[in-house]
Design a protein around this motif. Structure first.
Motif, PDB file in Angstrom:
ATOM      1  N   LEU A 112     -32.669 -17.956 -17.282  1.00  0.00           N
ATOM      2  CA  LEU A 112     -33.375 -17.882 -18.563  1.00  0.00           C
ATOM      3  C   LEU A 112     -33.716 -16.429 -18.897  1.00  0.00           C
ATOM      4  CD1 LEU A 112     -35.867 -20.890 -18.226  1.00  0.00           C
ATOM      5  CD2 LEU A 112     -33.672 -20.819 -19.429  1.00  0.00           C
ATOM      6  N   PRO A 113     -33.868 -16.137 -20.186  1.00  0.00           N
ATOM      7  CA  PRO A 113     -34.313 -14.791 -20.568  1.00  0.00           C
ATOM      8  C   PRO A 113     -35.680 -14.498 -19.938  1.00  0.00           C
ATOM      9  CG  PRO A 113     -34.025 -16.226 -22.520  1.00  0.00           C
ATOM     10  CD  PRO A 113     -33.641 -17.014 -21.327  1.00  0.00           C
ATOM     11  N   ASP A 115     -38.379 -13.019 -21.165  1.00  0.00           N
ATOM     12  CA  ASP A 115     -39.537 -12.800 -22.042  1.00  0.00           C
ATOM     13  C   ASP A 115     -40.711 -13.671 -21.583  1.00  0.00           C
ATOM     14  OD1 ASP A 115     -37.858 -15.093 -22.984  1.00  0.00           O
ATOM     15  OD2 ASP A 115     -39.556 -15.386 -24.333  1.00  0.00           O
ATOM     16  N   VAL A 116     -41.905 -13.121 -21.642  1.00  0.00           N
ATOM     17  CA  VAL A 116     -43.128 -13.885 -21.364  1.00  0.00           C
ATOM     18  C   VAL A 116     -44.188 -13.445 -22.363  1.00  0.00           C
ATOM     19  CG1 VAL A 116     -44.961 -14.402 -19.703  1.00  0.00           C
ATOM     20  CG2 VAL A 116     -42.626 -14.036 -18.887  1.00  0.00           C
ATOM     21  N   ALA A 117     -44.730 -14.390 -23.122  1.00  0.00           N
ATOM     22  CA  ALA A 117     -45.821 -14.079 -24.054  1.00  0.00           C
ATOM     23  C   ALA A 117     -46.827 -15.215 -23.957  1.00  0.00           C
ATOM     24  CB  ALA A 117     -45.279 -13.931 -25.480  1.00  0.00           C
ATOM     25  N   THR A 118     -47.580 -15.222 -22.863  1.00  0.00           N
ATOM     26  CA  THR A 118     -48.482 -16.328 -22.556  1.00  0.00           C
ATOM     27  C   THR A 118     -49.905 -15.968 -22.974  1.00  0.00           C
ATOM     28  OG1 THR A 118     -47.103 -16.944 -20.688  1.00  0.00           O
ATOM     29  CG2 THR A 118     -49.357 -17.786 -20.696  1.00  0.00           C
ATOM     30  N   THR A 119     -50.474 -16.769 -23.841  1.00  0.00           N
ATOM     31  CA  THR A 119     -51.869 -16.533 -24.226  1.00  0.00           C
ATOM     32  C   THR A 119     -52.820 -17.370 -23.374  1.00  0.00           C
ATOM     33  OG1 THR A 119     -51.715 -18.207 -25.957  1.00  0.00           O
ATOM     34  CG2 THR A 119     -51.286 -15.933 -26.598  1.00  0.00           C
ATOM     35  N   ALA A 120     -52.284 -18.332 -22.619  1.00  0.00           N
ATOM     36  CA  ALA A 120     -53.121 -19.107 -21.700  1.00  0.00           C
ATOM     37  C   ALA A 120     -53.692 -18.165 -20.637  1.00  0.00           C
ATOM     38  CB  ALA A 120     -52.290 -20.204 -21.043  1.00  0.00           C
ATOM     39  N   GLU A 121     -54.880 -18.494 -20.161  1.00  0.00           N
ATOM     40  CA  GLU A 121     -55.541 -17.669 -19.144  1.00  0.00           C
ATOM     41  C   GLU A 121     -55.398 -18.331 -17.781  1.00  0.00           C
ATOM     42  OE1 GLU A 121     -57.144 -14.817 -19.478  1.00  0.00           O
ATOM     43  OE2 GLU A 121     -56.848 -14.660 -21.654  1.00  0.00           O
ATOM     44  N   VAL A 219     -41.400 -27.337 -16.017  1.00  0.00           N
ATOM     45  CA  VAL A 219     -41.344 -26.221 -15.068  1.00  0.00           C
ATOM     46  C   VAL A 219     -40.839 -25.003 -15.837  1.00  0.00           C
ATOM     47  CG1 VAL A 219     -40.357 -25.342 -12.926  1.00  0.00           C
ATOM     48  CG2 VAL A 219     -40.940 -27.770 -13.129  1.00  0.00           C
ATOM     49  N   ARG A 220     -41.634 -23.938 -15.810  1.00  0.00           N
ATOM     50  CA  ARG A 220     -41.358 -22.809 -16.693  1.00  0.00           C
ATOM     51  C   ARG A 220     -40.791 -21.585 -15.980  1.00  0.00           C
ATOM     52  NH1 ARG A 220     -43.717 -23.388 -21.641  1.00  0.00           N
ATOM     53  NH2 ARG A 220     -42.231 -21.741 -22.128  1.00  0.00           N
ATOM     54  N   ARG A 254     -48.019 -15.846 -13.016  1.00  0.00           N
ATOM     55  CA  ARG A 254     -47.179 -16.496 -14.032  1.00  0.00           C
ATOM     56  C   ARG A 254     -47.500 -17.985 -14.108  1.00  0.00           C
ATOM     57  NH1 ARG A 254     -41.060 -15.433 -15.614  1.00  0.00           N
ATOM     58  NH2 ARG A 254     -40.940 -17.029 -17.239  1.00  0.00           N
ATOM     59  N   LEU A 255     -47.575 -18.503 -15.329  1.00  0.00           N
ATOM     60  CA  LEU A 255     -47.766 -19.943 -15.549  1.00  0.00           C
ATOM     61  C   LEU A 255     -46.420 -20.625 -15.278  1.00  0.00           C
ATOM     62  CD1 LEU A 255     -49.274 -22.444 -16.443  1.00  0.00           C
ATOM     63  CD2 LEU A 255     -49.160 -21.642 -18.806  1.00  0.00           C
ATOM     64  N   GLN A 258     -46.491 -26.691 -16.414  1.00  0.00           N
ATOM     65  CA  GLN A 258     -47.491 -27.374 -17.242  1.00  0.00           C
ATOM     66  C   GLN A 258     -47.191 -28.858 -17.149  1.00  0.00           C
ATOM     67  OE1 GLN A 258     -46.233 -24.669 -20.545  1.00  0.00           O
ATOM     68  NE2 GLN A 258     -48.373 -24.822 -21.172  1.00  0.00           N
TER      69      GLN A 258
ATOM     70  N   ARG B 235     -49.226 -21.940 -26.097  1.00  0.00           N
ATOM     71  CA  ARG B 235     -49.939 -21.023 -25.202  1.00  0.00           C
ATOM     72  C   ARG B 235     -49.004 -20.374 -24.203  1.00  0.00           C
ATOM     73  NH1 ARG B 235     -52.806 -23.981 -21.849  1.00  0.00           N
ATOM     74  NH2 ARG B 235     -54.514 -22.561 -21.445  1.00  0.00           N
ATOM     75  N   ASN B 236     -47.749 -20.819 -24.151  1.00  0.00           N
ATOM     76  CA  ASN B 236     -46.846 -20.278 -23.127  1.00  0.00           C
ATOM     77  C   ASN B 236     -45.425 -20.162 -23.685  1.00  0.00           C
ATOM     78  OD1 ASN B 236     -46.044 -19.325 -20.605  1.00  0.00           O
ATOM     79  ND2 ASN B 236     -45.668 -21.368 -19.788  1.00  0.00           N
ATOM     80  N   VAL B 237     -45.151 -19.005 -24.263  1.00  0.00           N
ATOM     81  CA  VAL B 237     -43.814 -18.696 -24.771  1.00  0.00           C
ATOM     82  C   VAL B 237     -43.141 -17.851 -23.706  1.00  0.00           C
ATOM     83  CG1 VAL B 237     -42.531 -17.629 -26.646  1.00  0.00           C
ATOM     84  CG2 VAL B 237     -44.762 -18.679 -27.118  1.00  0.00           C
ATOM     85  N   ALA B 238     -42.113 -18.382 -23.077  1.00  0.00           N
ATOM     86  CA  ALA B 238     -41.514 -17.681 -21.936  1.00  0.00           C
ATOM     87  C   ALA B 238     -40.142 -18.252 -21.638  1.00  0.00           C
ATOM     88  CB  ALA B 238     -42.404 -17.830 -20.693  1.00  0.00           C
ATOM     89  N   GLY B 239     -39.264 -17.384 -21.170  1.00  0.00           N
ATOM     90  CA  GLY B 239     -37.940 -17.846 -20.754  1.00  0.00           C
ATOM     91  C   GLY B 239     -37.146 -18.476 -21.889  1.00  0.00           C
ATOM     92  N   ARG B 260     -47.120 -33.239 -26.776  1.00  0.00           N
ATOM     93  CA  ARG B 260     -46.609 -31.959 -26.279  1.00  0.00           C
ATOM     94  C   ARG B 260     -45.102 -32.004 -26.333  1.00  0.00           C
ATOM     95  NH1 ARG B 260     -48.955 -29.572 -20.850  1.00  0.00           N
ATOM     96  NH2 ARG B 260     -50.529 -28.864 -22.340  1.00  0.00           N
TER      97      ARG B 260
END
Lengths: 268, 268
Positions: A112-113, A115-121, A219-220, A254-255, A258, B235-239, B260
Motif C-alpha cells: 500500500l502507499p 501516506d498516513v494522515a491520522t487525526t485519531a489520538e 487492518v490498516r 501507528r493505528l 480498527q 479519523r484514519n486516512v492511510a495506505g 462504518r
C-alpha cells in the motif's frame, strides 16, 4: 521455534478451499471459546486460500453458535480475486454446525502507499510498568479464563476499577498487550487482538459474557514489533445492545487496526 | 400511494430465497449506482426471506463490482433462524456477475428493551432553514448524480466548503436528510441513508469516487418520522484507504444507525 499462536492456528489443507483446524482449549473463556481466536483461525485459512494476498484488509464475522475446543473445519470460497485484492467467504463449523460465517477482503499491506494522515489520538496509556498486569486477576477468574494466559496484558489503572468492583461507568478499557511467548503479532493475529480485552460493558458495571452479533476488523498496517496498545470504547448502549469500538496502535505509534462489534449487553 | 423508495426496491419473489429486482437509473451517481441504494435492495430481499424478523440489526456488505441500472437478482440463504434473530447471507448479481456479497442479522427492533444510555452527541446541525440545500448544486453535478434528486439534503454550512473549492480538511460532512417525496424512512431505508452523503474525502480536498471495500450498518432503533441528521467523519486516512463513520440521528434525538466503511481514497 513456532509461536504458540502459529501452533494454535495451524491448519490441515484438505483441498478445494477446505481446511481442518483444532480449536485449542487454551482459548476458553467462561463457557465458550474466545471469538478473536476463532476469527484468527478463519483468517489463517483465508490467507492460505489466497496466498498472493496474505493480509486481511477487512474481515466481517457473524457469530452463529458457541464453539468448543476440539476439531473444526473452515471452508473458504473465493468470490473475486483480481488486481490487488481478493474477497473470500468463509465458514467455521464443528460437527456440521456453523459457528462463524465471515466475509473478508485480503491484500498485501506492504504494497500500500505509505501516506498516513491520522487525526485519531493514541490511547495515552501510562508506561507499561505503571499499568496493572492481568496476572493480578484472582485465581478464580484465571481458572475460568485460560485465554488470559496467552497474553501479557497491562491495564490502564484509570480504566480498571471494574476489577475491584468500582467500574468507571464511562465505557472505556485500555491496555498494553503482547503475547506471553514474546512472539510478535502479525496482521492475521490482529484479528485476535481486537477481541482480547474484556468487553467494555465491564466498565459499565455489567460483568459477564457479551455475545457478539457482528464484528468487523479493518487492518490498516503491518504492526511494528513490540507492545501493542489496545482500547475499547462504547458510545451507544441501547435496546439491550451496544457497539464496541476497538483500536490497536503499534509501538511505532501507528493505528494498525480498527474494529467495531455489535454485541448483546450482559444480563448480569 | 407507494413511496418512491418502495417502488425502487420492489422485488419479484422467485422461490427458494431468490428475488428479481430492477435497479432504477434514478440512483446513478457518476459512473455507478449508489451503494446504499443497492444495499437497500439487498436488505429488502433479506426482510422478505425472514418475514418474522423484519428489521436489519446488522448488515455487512462487500462490494465486488460496479452495478448498472437494469435487471438484477438477489439470492438469500438463511444461515440460522431461531429465537429473536435470523442470520442470512445474500448476494446481488447482474448477468451472472456478483455485485455485492452480504451477511446480515435481522430481528424486530420494536421488541427490543427500551433502555438508552448514549454518550455520543448528536450532530449539532443548525436549523434546517439555515443549512445549504443540495438543490443548489451546479447543474453539471446534478446531471451526473441523479441520486441527488431522491433526497432533500440540507448541508451544515460549516462543513460544505468542499462544494465551493474550500474543503475544511477536517474530514467531516453533515446534513439534514429526508426523502423528496415526503415519505418517512424505515429501518431498511436506513441502509441507504448511511451512504447518501458525498464521501467524507470531499472535505479533505479529494473529490471523486471513493470505492467501498466493506460497509457495515448497525440499525439501533426504528427512526421517528421526519428529518434525519446524518454525519460522516474519518479519523484514519492511510495506505490509500480511509475509514468513514456515519451516524444517523432521528427527529426524537435518537442515534438510530451507526455505519462504518473502509474505502479507497479517490485518486483526484
Amino acid at each position: 521455534m513456532a509461536s504458540e499462536w502459529d501452533t494454535h492456528t495451524a491448519l490441515t489443507a484438505a483441498g478445494d478451499g477446505l481446511f481442518g483446524a483444532e480449536i485449542d482449549p487454551g482459548w476458553v473463556v467462561g463457557g465458550g471459546v474466545n471469538g478473536g481466536y476463532l476469527l484468527g483461525v478463519v483468517g489463517t485459512a483465508i490467507a492460505e486460500a489466497v496466498p498472493a494476498k496474505p493480509h486481511p484488509l477487512s474481515v466481517s464475522a457473524y457469530y452463529l453458535s458457541a464453539a468448543r475446543p476440539g476439531g473444526a473445519q473452515v471452508s473458504t470460497r473465493v468470490l473475486r480475486e483480481g488486481g490487488a485484492v481478493a474477497t473470500v467467504s468463509a465458514e467455521l463449523g464443528q460437527e456440521g454446525v456453523t459457528r462463524i460465517s465471515a466475509l473478508a477482503t485480503y491484500g498485501d499491506l506492504r504494497a500500500l502507499p505509505d501516506d498516513v494522515a491520522t487525526t485519531a489520538e493514541p490511547p495515552a496509556l501510562p508506561p507499561v510498568e505503571e499499568c496493572v498486569p492481568g496476572s493480578l486477576a484472582p485465581e478464580e477468574t484465571r481458572r475460568v479464563a485460560p485465554m488470559m494466559e496467552r497474553f501479557d496484558l497491562r491495564f490502564d489503572p484509570d480504566c480498571v476499577g471494574w476489577a475491584t468492583g468500582a467500574p468507571s461507568g464511562r465505557g472505556h478499557i485500555q491496555a498494553w498487550l503482547r503475547m506471553v511467548d514474546g512472539h510478535d503479532i502479525d496482521p492475521v493475529g490482529l484479528l485476535m487482538v481486537c477481541d482480547a480485552l474484556p468487553p467494555v460493558t465491564f466498565d459499565l458495571g455489567r460483568p459477564g459474557w457479551a455475545p457478539t452479533l457482528e464484528l468487523t476488523v479493518h487492518v490498516r498496517a503491518v504492526p511494528a514489533p513490540g507492545w501493542l496498545q489496545v482500547s475499547h470504547r462504547t458510545r451507544n448502549v441501547a435496546g439491550g445492545m451496544f457497539e464496541e469500538d476497538c483500536e490497536v496502535w503499534d509501538s511505532a505509534g501507528r493505528l494498525v487496526a480498527q474494529r467495531r462489534q455489535l454485541a448483546m449487553q450482559p444480563r448480569g
